[in-house]
Structure formats: C-alpha cells, structure tokens
Design a protein around this motif. Structure first.
Motif, PDB file in Angstrom:
ATOM      1  N   PHE B 217     103.809  26.118  49.966  1.00 32.69           N
ATOM      2  CA  PHE B 217     103.145  25.505  48.811  1.00 32.69           C
ATOM      3  C   PHE B 217     103.194  23.973  48.850  1.00 32.69           C
ATOM      4  CE2 PHE B 217     103.481  29.790  47.236  1.00 32.69           C
ATOM      5  CZ  PHE B 217     102.324  29.935  46.490  1.00 32.69           C
ATOM      6  N   THR B 218     103.441  23.408  50.036  1.00 34.77           N
ATOM      7  CA  THR B 218     103.517  21.944  50.149  1.00 34.77           C
ATOM      8  C   THR B 218     102.319  21.250  49.503  1.00 34.77           C
ATOM      9  OG1 THR B 218     104.754  22.096  52.200  1.00 34.77           O
ATOM     10  CG2 THR B 218     103.650  20.022  51.777  1.00 34.77           C
ATOM     11  N   ARG B 219     101.121  21.743  49.802  1.00 38.11           N
ATOM     12  CA  ARG B 219      99.904  21.072  49.351  1.00 38.11           C
ATOM     13  C   ARG B 219      99.722  21.142  47.833  1.00 38.11           C
ATOM     14  NH1 ARG B 219      96.257  19.220  53.124  1.00 38.11           N
ATOM     15  NH2 ARG B 219      96.938  20.455  54.888  1.00 38.11           N
ATOM     16  N   PRO B 220      99.764  22.353  47.229  1.00 41.74           N
ATOM     17  CA  PRO B 220      99.679  22.382  45.765  1.00 41.74           C
ATOM     18  C   PRO B 220     100.812  21.606  45.097  1.00 41.74           C
ATOM     19  CG  PRO B 220      99.670  24.621  46.678  1.00 41.74           C
ATOM     20  CD  PRO B 220      99.692  23.691  47.830  1.00 41.74           C
ATOM     21  N   ARG B 222     102.150  18.905  46.225  1.00 40.94           N
ATOM     22  CA  ARG B 222     101.797  17.490  46.285  1.00 40.94           C
ATOM     23  C   ARG B 222     100.713  17.188  45.244  1.00 40.94           C
ATOM     24  NH1 ARG B 222      99.287  15.553  51.710  1.00 40.94           N
ATOM     25  NH2 ARG B 222     100.958  16.878  52.463  1.00 40.94           N
ATOM     26  N   ALA B 223      99.795  18.133  45.059  1.00 39.29           N
ATOM     27  CA  ALA B 223      98.696  17.913  44.108  1.00 39.29           C
ATOM     28  C   ALA B 223      99.215  17.811  42.678  1.00 39.29           C
ATOM     29  CB  ALA B 223      97.669  19.038  44.220  1.00 39.29           C
ATOM     30  N   LEU B 225     101.712  16.392  41.600  1.00 39.02           N
ATOM     31  CA  LEU B 225     102.213  15.051  41.310  1.00 39.02           C
ATOM     32  C   LEU B 225     101.143  14.180  40.675  1.00 39.02           C
ATOM     33  CD1 LEU B 225     104.344  14.255  44.478  1.00 39.02           C
ATOM     34  CD2 LEU B 225     105.143  14.869  42.211  1.00 39.02           C
ATOM     35  N   LEU B 234      91.845  19.974  41.270  1.00 40.81           N
ATOM     36  CA  LEU B 234      91.957  20.181  42.721  1.00 40.81           C
ATOM     37  C   LEU B 234      92.102  21.671  43.052  1.00 40.81           C
ATOM     38  CD1 LEU B 234      94.405  17.252  43.548  1.00 40.81           C
ATOM     39  CD2 LEU B 234      92.063  17.449  44.373  1.00 40.81           C
ATOM     40  N   GLY B 235      91.973  22.527  42.029  1.00 40.07           N
ATOM     41  CA  GLY B 235      92.000  23.963  42.280  1.00 40.07           C
ATOM     42  C   GLY B 235      93.386  24.580  42.233  1.00 40.07           C
ATOM     43  N   VAL B 236      94.370  23.853  41.662  1.00 39.37           N
ATOM     44  CA  VAL B 236      95.730  24.382  41.593  1.00 39.37           C
ATOM     45  C   VAL B 236      95.926  25.087  40.244  1.00 39.37           C
ATOM     46  CG1 VAL B 236      98.181  23.772  41.583  1.00 39.37           C
ATOM     47  CG2 VAL B 236      96.577  22.525  43.046  1.00 39.37           C
ATOM     48  N   GLU B 237      96.487  26.276  40.275  1.00 39.62           N
ATOM     49  CA  GLU B 237      96.793  26.968  39.019  1.00 39.62           C
ATOM     50  C   GLU B 237      98.166  26.482  38.552  1.00 39.62           C
ATOM     51  OE1 GLU B 237      95.141  30.516  38.285  1.00 39.62           O
ATOM     52  OE2 GLU B 237      94.122  30.787  40.195  1.00 39.62           O
TER      53      GLU B 237
END
Lengths: 259, 338
Positions: B217-220, B222-223, B225, B234-237
């Motif tokens: 889940f590194t990317r979500p 980071r998002a 933040l 950005l599409g993160v739940e």
C-alpha cells in the motif's frame, strides 16, 4: 470546442441535514471546453465541485461522466477520468516535489507496482515543463503558493485525466502567477472546470461560464452572455461597469467604487 | 534546501553493514564476559565446524542472547513500522503507538489475561488480549478525535485513552499478589528478558505480514499525505484504508507488547530520523524505518544491560527518556516554524 458531452449534471440537489446547499442544477460540459464557475461567497461553488469528484454524494439527481453515473465507476477509474486541484494543501509530511508529483500515478498502478523508467521520465519531463527543476528535491511544505500550484498541476497532468477540476486555483497567488498558471492550463488542451473569485480572469480565460447563487444555477453561457452589468450588480451586490477589454475581445469588469 | 540524491547511494551499504555487525557485536555485551572470538567460535560450531568453546558460554549465547537480540530487532522494527504508518494515515508527525494509547490498551489487555489465567497463559492468548486492548484504544481515539485529521485533537484523545488504560492496568496490578505484580510491572516497562526461540515465531510472522501489506500500500499511503479530499480524487478509498492501517498497526503493537511489554517513543523517533535521511526516497521510508528501528533497539538493549552493574534496566525506561526529549525537540521546532 467539441460537441461531445463529457460531463452531464442533471437535476443535481445536495442537502446537509435539512439545509439545501444545491438545488436542481442542470448543465453539461463539452469535451475541450474551459468552463468557469462563478458566484458570491457561499453560493455553493465548492459544494458543486465536490459533487463532481465524488466527495459529496447527490441527494437527488445525477452526475454522469461520458454517459455513465460517476458513482458507478470504481474509485480508481474515476480518478483516471477526473483530476482535481484544490486551493489548500497539506504539509505532505516531508514529501519532496517529485514525491508529490508521483502521487499522480496512484490510480494507474496496482498494489506493489513500482515506478517504471518511463514513469520516471514522464515525471522528469513535467518537472522541466513546469519549471520546477530547481525545486525537485525540496520539501513541498517549504514552497510558495505559486510553486505549490505548479506542483499540483504537474501531479494532475501525470494523472492524465480527461477532465481537470480546479477549486479557485488562483487563490493566494499574485497577479503574475495567476495568469501564468491559467495560461499553462489553457495550453494543455484539456477539458477544464475551474471556479474563480476574480471575474476578470474568468472572463479572459473561459469558453463558457456558470453563474450560481444560493445553490441555484442562474445562467450558463459565453462570457459575453454571463458577465453583464445586470447579472453582476444583482448577484454580487456591487456596482460594476462592463465593457470590452481594450486589447482582446472578452468582456472587462470595472468595479464602480470610489473613496 | 537542496539535497543531492548522490548521498543516498551510501545509505544501502551503511544499513547493510550495521545490520550484520550490530547483532554480532551486541552479543558480547552483558553480565557474562563473552568475547567477539567466542561468538565466532560458537557460530562456527553451530554450522558444523570444530572449535573449542566453553559450554556455559555457548548456552548463554545461543539460548539467551541470540533470541534476545532477535526479539529486540523485531520489536524495534515493528514499533518503528507501526509509528511510520500511524504518522502517515493520520498525517501527524507526532503519532506513535505509545502516544496513541495503543500500547497502554494492549498492555491492559495482556495484563488482564495474565492476571486472570495466571502464568500458564499462552503467548497466543496474551497476544489476543493485547490486540483487543490495542484495537479498542484505536477505535476510542478515532471516535473521540473524529475521522477528520486534526493533530491536536488526536494527540489529546490519545493521551486521554492512555491514562484510562494505564489506570485500569494499575488497578489490576494493585489487586494481584505482590510477586506477580512485580514481574508484571517489569514487563509493562518493557524488557527482552523473556526472549526464547519459542516465542520469536509469532512476532516474526506478524511483522513480516504487516510489512508486506504496508509495502503493497506504499502508493495509496503516499497519496493520503496530500489530504483526505485530495487522496479521494486520486482514487484512494481513504476511510477504509485508514481504518485498515490503524488496525494493522495495533496488531503489530499488540504482538510486541505481548512479548516484550510497552516500549514507547521508538515509533516516534525512528521514522522521523529515517524521513530526514531518505529525502526524495519516500518509497523506502517504511522498509528503512523497519531496518533502522531494529538496529536502534539492539543497541538500546545493550544499554539496558550495561548501564547498571549487576542488574538491568527496563528498555522502556531508556526509550521513554530518549523519546520524550526528542518529542520536546520536535514540538519546539514545530512551534518555531508555525
């Protein structure tokens, strides 16, 4: 200007508890258009935009992207369709400019899928394009307002959406950066919906303008149709003179205040 | 504020050599006098070589110090990971499993199990009790502070929850018999004395599992933040991700509390320092926190064994002393820049 309807808003109503914030809003945005959203404070500009990027769920009516209700897309697909630039930013907990730009890849990647060399090249190109190479490794939180907006534009471009929504993108910026940012967006040939406080900016950059007040859409048309003395005097409760810009074809607003 | 990425190339060899040297070197420190060459001879023998080794020294190294050092590494790695993830999902640079009341909730759960079942209680049941306590404190903090992330509210809610569980733990201690209370207290303050090969497996499995999930889940992460609204675009739940990560953090903390008590502030300090070192390498912050946290804890445990002659300090006392100074420093910097 395209004829294809990219975003269609039908009978959109949004309530919090008993209060109706948006009432029966109808409009559509054609592909390729740069659409402005204006209205006095508290008119519902941000609430309307939040309904378009799925933070607010409509109480009634619908928002459709490319013919399909946005709530029927997955969260990721939505983020591939629509990118958003907000007016205020968090400190991003020490992330640098290139880290923040790379957030734009989020909807395009699976879990455990790392950046490819092409991704890094694309980020590098955006850094150069938006004049950020000096700042690449600086913490985002230390940038000025104009620099932050440029970083967010780079992030949105990396996200490569079909529609870009900007909530008062020129807030906190001085005149030079306001114009620079909008010119950069304009050059992208992207479909854009942006809200504005500065009516002259809206008149100069928009193909079409939505004027809302008290949660209702009053008019939607070209700058010449919407930016009229009658509309502005009534809705913004101030005296204005509207004439033609001395250098360009769009309307110019002069506020009639004195001492 | 410009940083050259060049210097990051040095980080990898430095981390690797620290990772190999620290355990071997730290084995030599302790009440019994064991030299570096003894350690080598013993390891050589384990791998089937012929060497003259004192049988007592061999037992100390293999059955006491090795598992202890591995537990210290796991605890440091797990708590730092937990802290790094908490700081990310709450966007709060001062988040820590201890300050959020997770540790005290987990301590309470574990103490309650031990006090009611007795010394016979299994590692799994203690961990289970600790997880329920830790998860309960996370849910309390979130419901007190709300899903909107406000740094001050979350800290205050964390402190309140911490006091609540600490007083409940004190009550249990007060009601149990003096001998049990003394050993419980030592364990609550944080210690690796109970380390043995048998009880390393559970923390190892839990930490590895959580590390893999966090890395996925590194990317979500980071998002998130960028703020909740921005992350959603950005599409993160966001809410689902936050609750999931908070629960995993409490699972991590609870497992470690069950095996070595409440060790505070490591989760605050290590990610902070790692973030400063790994500028522009945000994808490595989690793994970096785990590695440096583990190494850090190995050396804190050496201090715990060495600071007082003929006895040892609870590690939690040392980390809390260092951590509270660090906390004040960070707080001062924040107020100065605000």
């Amino acid at each position: 200007m395209g004829d294809k309807k990219l975003l269609t808003v039908e009978n959109l109503t949004w309530r919090i508890e008993d209060q109706e914030i948006l009432s029966d809003v109808n409009f559509h945005i054609n592909q390729g258009d740069f659409v402005g959203l204006i209205g006095p404070n508290g008119a519902g500009k941000s609430s309307l935009m939040r309904c378009l990027y799925r933070v607010n769920k409509p109480t009634a009516g619908s928002v459709a992207f490319d013919g399909q209700n946005i709530w029927q897309y997955t969260a990721k697909q939505n983020a591939k369709n629509i990118a958003v630039i907000l007016q205020d930013h968090t400190e991003q907990l020490g992330l640098t400019v290139s880290d923040v730009i790379s957030q734009g890849l989020t909807p395009h990647k699976h879990l455990l899928e790392w950046d490819t060399p092409e991704d890094r090249q694309q980020i590098e190109n955006l850094i150069v394009e938006l004049d950020l190479h000096q700042l690449r490794n600086s913490p985002f939180s230390l940038l000025s307002g104009g620099e932050k907006q440029r970083v967010m534009l780079a992030r949105a471009m990396l996200q490569s959406p079909q529609l870009l929504i900007m909530d008062e993108p020129t807030n906190h910026l001085d005149v030079h950066y306001q114009v620079e940012l909008l010119q950069k967006v304009k050059k992208l040939d992207m479909t854009v919906l942006a809200s504005f406080h500065d009516l002259n900016l809206a008149a100069a950059f928009c193909d079409a303008i939505l004027l809302i007040d008290d949660g209702k859409l009053l008019t939607f048309g070209t700058p010449e149709e919407v930016i009229t003395e009658k509309n502005l005097n009534e809705i913004f409760n101030t005296q204005v003179v509207v004439d033609k810009h001395p250098l360009y074809a769009h309307p110019r607003i002069t506020y009639a205040y004195h001492e | 504020m410009k940083h050259k990425p060049m210097k990051h190339l040095l980080i990898i060899p430095i981390a690797l050599s620290l990772l190999i040297i620290s355990p071997l070197l730290s084995i030599c420190f302790g009440a019994a006098d064991i030299s570096f060459s003894d350690v080598f001879a013993i390891i050589y023998r384990v791998f089937g070589g012929e060497a003259e080794v004192d049988a007592i020294k061999e037992r100390i190294v293999l059955e006491l110090r090795f598992p202890r050092i591995i537990l210290a590494f796991l605890a440091g790695a797990g708590l730092s990971l937990s802290g790094a993830v908490l700081q990310t999902v709450t966007r709060n640079p001062l988040a820590d499993p201890y300050l959020f009341g997770i540790s005290s909730g987990a301590s309470f759960g574990a103490v309650l199990v031990i006090a009611s079942v007795g010394a016979a209680s299994s590692m799994v049941s203690i961990t289970g009790g600790a997880f329920l306590g830790g998860a309960l404190s996370v849910l309390l903090v979130v419901s007190l502070a709300g899903m909107g992330v406000q740094i001050e509210r979350m800290l205050l809610a964390g402190v309140a929850v911490q006091f609540m569980f600490s007083s409940a733990t004190s009550l249990v201690l007060y009601l149990s018999d003096p001998q049990a209370a003394a050993s419980l207290l030592f364990w609550i303050l944080g210690s690796f004395t109970r380390a043995s090969w048998d009880n390393l497996l559970l923390p190892f499995v839990v930490i590895t599992f959580c590390l893999v999930v966090f890395l996925a889940f590194t990317r979500p992460l980071r998002a998130i933040l960028a703020g909740d609204e921005s992350a959603k675009s950005l599409g993160v739940e966001v809410y689902r991700l936050r609750i999931g990560m908070l629960l995993l953090s409490s699972l991590l903390t609870a497992t470690l509390v069950a095996s070595c008590g409440g060790i505070g502030f490591v989760g605050l300090m290590v990610p902070h320092i790692v973030r400063r070192i790994l500028i522009n390498q945000s994808q490595y912050i989690l793994i970096g926190s785990a590695i440096f946290g583990g190494i850090f804890m190995i050396w804190v445990d050496v201090l715990a064994r060495m600071l007082m002659e003929n006895s040892e300090l609870p590690v939690g006392v040392i980390t809390a002393a260092m951590g509270s100074m660090f906390f004040l420093l960070v707080l001062k910097r924040r107020t100065n820049s605000a």
